[in-house]
Design an enzyme around this catalytic site. Structure first.
Site, PDB file in Angstrom:
ATOM      1  N   PRO A   1       0.844  -1.199   0.150  1.00  0.00           N
ATOM      2  CA  PRO A   1      -0.109   0.100   0.064  1.00  0.00           C
ATOM      3  C   PRO A   1       0.767   1.084  -0.019  1.00  0.00           C
ATOM      4  CG  PRO A   1       0.017  -0.899   2.213  1.00  0.00           C
ATOM      5  CD  PRO A   1       0.774  -1.741   1.231  1.00  0.00           C
ATOM      6  N   GLY A   2       0.370   2.294  -0.617  1.00  0.00           N
ATOM      7  CA  GLY A   2       1.122   3.426  -0.736  1.00  0.00           C
ATOM      8  C   GLY A   2       0.009   4.535  -0.155  1.00  0.00           C
ATOM      9  N   ARG A   3      -0.897   4.946  -1.115  1.00  0.00           N
ATOM     10  CA  ARG A   3      -1.960   6.021  -1.150  1.00  0.00           C
ATOM     11  C   ARG A   3      -2.920   5.751   0.219  1.00  0.00           C
ATOM     12  NH1 ARG A   3      -4.443   8.245  -5.558  1.00  0.00           N
ATOM     13  NH2 ARG A   3      -3.423   6.420  -6.907  1.00  0.00           N
TER      14      ARG A   3
ATOM     15  N   CYS B   1       1.134  29.096 -15.728  1.00  0.00           N
ATOM     16  CA  CYS B   1       0.749  29.701 -17.132  1.00  0.00           C
ATOM     17  C   CYS B   1       0.146  28.335 -17.850  1.00  0.00           C
ATOM     18  CB  CYS B   1       1.502  30.213 -17.869  1.00  0.00           C
ATOM     19  SG  CYS B   1       2.099  31.931 -17.213  1.00  0.00           S
ATOM     20  N   GLU B   2      -0.984  27.587 -17.347  1.00  0.00           N
ATOM     21  CA  GLU B   2      -1.613  26.672 -17.802  1.00  0.00           C
ATOM     22  C   GLU B   2      -3.149  26.446 -17.323  1.00  0.00           C
ATOM     23  OE1 GLU B   2      -0.477  23.943 -19.700  1.00  0.00           O
ATOM     24  OE2 GLU B   2       1.755  24.548 -19.671  1.00  0.00           O
TER      25      GLU B   2
ATOM     26  N   TYR C   1      -4.820  13.875 -13.686  1.00  0.00           N
ATOM     27  CA  TYR C   1      -5.761  12.852 -13.760  1.00  0.00           C
ATOM     28  C   TYR C   1      -7.246  13.547 -13.646  1.00  0.00           C
ATOM     29  CZ  TYR C   1      -1.799  10.140 -11.781  1.00  0.00           C
ATOM     30  OH  TYR C   1      -0.715   9.278 -11.908  1.00  0.00           O
TER      31      TYR C   1
END
EC number: 4.1.1.20
Length: 438
Positions: A295-297, A362-363, A337
């Site tokens: 597990p990570g998240r 600037c996106e 995402y």
């Protein structure tokens, strides 16, 4: 403490202000500056202990080992990895850099597994010299390289084999890893996985210890885990029929977290019941293996908050824009995402309003949330973006020549700076100007 936000056990609204581990978020922003990552030590402990409690039945009923190997890709800050190591957690690493951090974190070698589909010879040397539990082999060419490298070193490398079970994880396509079309793993149905393992058994410098699988990230449905477990155990039975015994089954990670605060999702207990009950159905066919998860998240995401200060507010015919000093360079997930993250004003007001929250890059994709209902926002307010402890700072970058932010750890022992803010000098520290341009 009353749980006010699903998945976030250590925060509360008190006296009209947002608190993390008992610390006023607005005061943290004032003291350490913004943008600021805040990690809750207590939440990480809670999340880890939920895994241990949920899976203790495995050790009780089988007498076999259960290992949590934290996925360093989620957040490899040294304070976080050392905290987890002190709790007894292992490490799932995918690079030489992550292995380096795992060793600095004092993770026992036998709790380190090395993943990835393009391990270099240098990384393989590091893993062999560290005597890690296993390389999770992703291809036959990798297996050959591991054997050759181990021979050169005069050592034996432990290997497990990552299989591709062709399971739909029902998640975002960019974080799906267990379908045939994905780049990961050895195909079972075509016989490639069996071929690779039989090749390894003929090799002198590798030791086959297990089978590995990981089907994707942010899974909010238990059924793919059940299908994954069943397919892995079916393959273990096939191996047994060929006279091949394995010690470890590693089912990867993937358990999701409640980014949406009104949506219940499966817990560690739900995951444990699904995996253990499925595996125990095979106890008359094969000896039960050690069980490893990655597990990570679900260990660190809900422990993290990104604080951003409001600098400008702009009304347009379409929406009311709130501009904060955190940006997509600090936290990429919404831009990459289209991920949802809960956002609040750290100061409770008597009036609500619908706004869109953006960073200053600037996106056009530098937007954290559109048409969100927040307590009325004013210039100078501090907003908190939830659940950024995973894939937040680890994916941060220097786009638009912006330094990555500070990070603090809140705990019962105080508030500690665990990552310094990058300076302008840091941005060019690795640049080299040739003599003719000086």
């Amino acid at each position: 403490m009353k749980i006010m936000f699903l998945g976030n056990d250590t925060v509360e609204i008190k006296d009209g202000r947002f608190f993390i581990d008992g610390y006023d978020a607005i005061e943290l922003a004032e003291k350490f500056g913004t943008p600021l990552y805040v990690m809750s030590e207590e939440q990480i402990k809670i999340n880890y202990n939920r895994y241990i409690e949920a899976f203790k039945r495995w050790e009780e009923e089988t007498g076999k080992e259960f290992i949590v190997a934290y996925a360093y890709k989620a957040n490899a800050n040294l304070a976080i990895t050392r905290l987890l190591a002190k709790l007894g957690c292992g490490a799932d690493v995918v690079s030489g850099g992550e292995l380096y951090i795992a060793k600095l974190s004092n993770v026992p070698s036998k709790k380190i597994v090395f993943n990835g589909n393009c391990k270099t010879k240098e990384e393989i040397i590091m893993g062999i010299e560290a005597n890690i539990r296993a390389f999770n082999v992703d291809s036959i060419s990798e297996l050959i390289l591991i054997n050759e490298t181990a021979k050169e070193l005069g050592e034996t490398a432990n290997v497990a084999f990552r299989i591709n079970p062709n399971v739909n994880p029902k998640t975002h396509p960019k974080i799906s890893t267990g379908l045939k079309k994905n780049k990961f793993g050895l195909d079972v149905e075509s016989g490639i996985a069996m071929k690779a393992i039989k090749m390894a058994l003929e090799m002198e410098y590798v030791n086959v210890v297990g089978v590995h699988c990981h089907i994707g990230s942010q899974l909010t449905d238990i059924s793919p885990f059940i299908e994954e477990t069943r397919k892995v155990m079916d393959f273990v039975v096939e191996l047994k029929e060929e006279g091949i015994e394995i010690e470890d089954v590693n089912l990867g990670g993937g358990l999701g977290i409640p980014y949406y605060k009104d949506k219940q999702i499966p817990t560690q207990k739900d995951l444990a019941d699904a995996i253990i009950n499925t595996m125990l159905k095979y106890k008359d066919k094969v000896e039960m293996p050690n069980l490893i998860l990655e597990p990570g998240r679900s260990l660190v995401a809900t422990a993290g908050y990104l604080l951003g200060k409001v600098h400008h507010i702009k009304e347009t015919p379409v929406t009311k824009w709130v501009m904060i000093d955190a940006g997509m360079n600090d936290m990429m997930r919404p831009a990459m995402y289209e991920a949802y993250h809960h956002i609040i004003n750290c100061k409770v007001k008597n009036e609500k309003e619908v706004v869109s929250i953006a960073g200053g890059l600037c996106e056009s994709s530098d937007v954290f949330g559109r048409d969100r209902e927040l307590d009325k926002v004013e210039v100078g307010d501090v907003l908190a973006i939830f659940d950024v402890g995973a894939y937040g700072i680890s994916m941060a970058n220097n786009y638009n020549a912006r330094g990555r932010p500070r990070m603090v750890l809140t705990s019962k022992k105080g508030v500690f700076l665990i990552r310094e803010r990058e300076t302008y000098a840091d941005l060019i520290a690795k640049d080299i100007v040739p003599p003719h341009l000086l």
